[in-house]
Design an enzyme around this catalytic site. Sequence first.
Site, PDB file in Angstrom:
ATOM      1  N   HIS A 299      64.253  60.699  33.988  1.00 16.82           N
ATOM      2  CA  HIS A 299      62.729  60.269  34.088  1.00 16.82           C
ATOM      3  C   HIS A 299      62.411  59.460  32.927  1.00 16.82           C
ATOM      4  O   HIS A 299      62.823  59.713  31.869  1.00 16.82           O
ATOM      5  CB  HIS A 299      61.709  61.500  34.700  1.00 16.82           C
ATOM      6  CG  HIS A 299      62.159  62.441  35.606  1.00 16.82           C
ATOM      7  ND1 HIS A 299      62.214  61.265  37.033  1.00 16.82           N
ATOM      8  CD2 HIS A 299      62.742  63.477  35.777  1.00 16.82           C
ATOM      9  CE1 HIS A 299      62.397  62.607  37.911  1.00 16.82           C
ATOM     10  NE2 HIS A 299      62.909  64.151  37.903  1.00 16.82           N
TER      11      HIS A 299
ATOM     12  N   CYS B 274      63.020  54.920  35.641  1.00 14.16           N
ATOM     13  CA  CYS B 274      61.629  54.214  35.268  1.00 14.16           C
ATOM     14  C   CYS B 274      61.496  53.558  34.861  1.00 14.16           C
ATOM     15  O   CYS B 274      61.243  54.114  33.660  1.00 14.16           O
ATOM     16  CB  CYS B 274      60.465  54.915  36.478  1.00 14.16           C
ATOM     17  SG  CYS B 274      61.199  56.175  37.938  1.00 14.16           S
TER      18      CYS B 274
END
Length: 423
Positions: A105, A147
């Site tokens: 992430h 991300c």
Amino acid sequence: MKLAGRCLPCVPDHEEGGLKDENIIVFMYDDIAHSPENPRPGVIINHPKGGDVYAGVPKDYTGREVTVHNFFAVLLGNKTAVSGGSGKVVDSGPNDHIFVFYSDHGGPGVLGMPTYPYLYGDDLVDVLKKKHAAGTYKSLVFYLEACESGSIFEGMLPNDINVYATTASNAEESSWGTYCPGEFPEPPPEYDTCLGDLYSVAWMEDSDVHNLRTESLKQQYKLVKDRTSIHDTFNFGSHVMQYGSLDLSAQHLFTYIGSNPANDNATFVEDNSLPLFSKAVNQRDADLVYFWQKYRKLAEGAREKNDARKELLEVMAHRSHVDNSVELIGNLIFGSENGPNVLKAIRVAGKPLVDDWSCLKSTVRAFESQCGSLAQYGMKHMRSFANICNAGIRPDAFSKVAAQACTSVPANPWSSIHKGFSA
């Protein structure tokens, strides 16, 4: 040599590619294969009809050994600095080529780690500069799935240290999950989760079918960019980016990840015959897909369904708490009219996320001290914290405002303040 992030089980078969285990270093939290939530114990798949990509993968650093400290020590070849694990490091020389695949992430300027603290962009680029100054590689290729992954290199990665990087997204957007429930093709019915990431699946599946002795990094970049953006329509998907020494993209992939001999006669297809994805899931919501699917499938009245409902509600409560806390802090500092604009402001392309990375990290620590853990969802607010620093607000002043905004912290584990700080 090849260095992989925590999701190496997703990488094309290293034995078929001719890569020796001694030249591969694997960081993998290793919480999937034998998890009680895994419908196929001991097996990991990354395609709806795919086979096991877990068996035979060498594991050097797992669990609590997967840390920023160990990752940097391994990359720099510093054996004495490594804690636990196999002790293997990138003991490379001036003629070696290094490939790094990192998947986790992320948020503006930050990459997730299964253990705190997280990895920050300035620290990673500093390590790459040190590696270059030591003269211990000829070229280094870095594939990054996260991300806002472009923010790790945007305005910071030099173009003269022989490092070529591609990222799943630009500096201001999410990356995407794929092979998720409800998509086509969707995972086997017993799976409640996405099987892969749009960018990562694209480069791996391209590597599976092409002759990597003749396909260049640039050719793969273009194919992955096209597939991840759905032919530049961006109905979903993200902008795959490239940074650093772009001239390295002319080199063949074989130099970095080997090639399956079965593909030696394969002809490169410019428009790529691999299928496009029917749709995808914003990576920030991939966990919600899992929690919802788990809840939906359970029988009404079952104790497990009540547990799953509680889990889903806790995740939603954490998200709401973080979002509301950051918004309120912005309003308290800049006023309700200016606050949202300041927090969401995006710098011009080519400029780093923040001028003072130390301020950013201290501000994150101050927030987590007063308001609880950001966790993986809260990483999306890193740009807000960076903008607060760019506006000249010091961490001590920020801490006082955060204490006003967060008079209490939800008791659920997502908002815990007892697991350390992400910065």
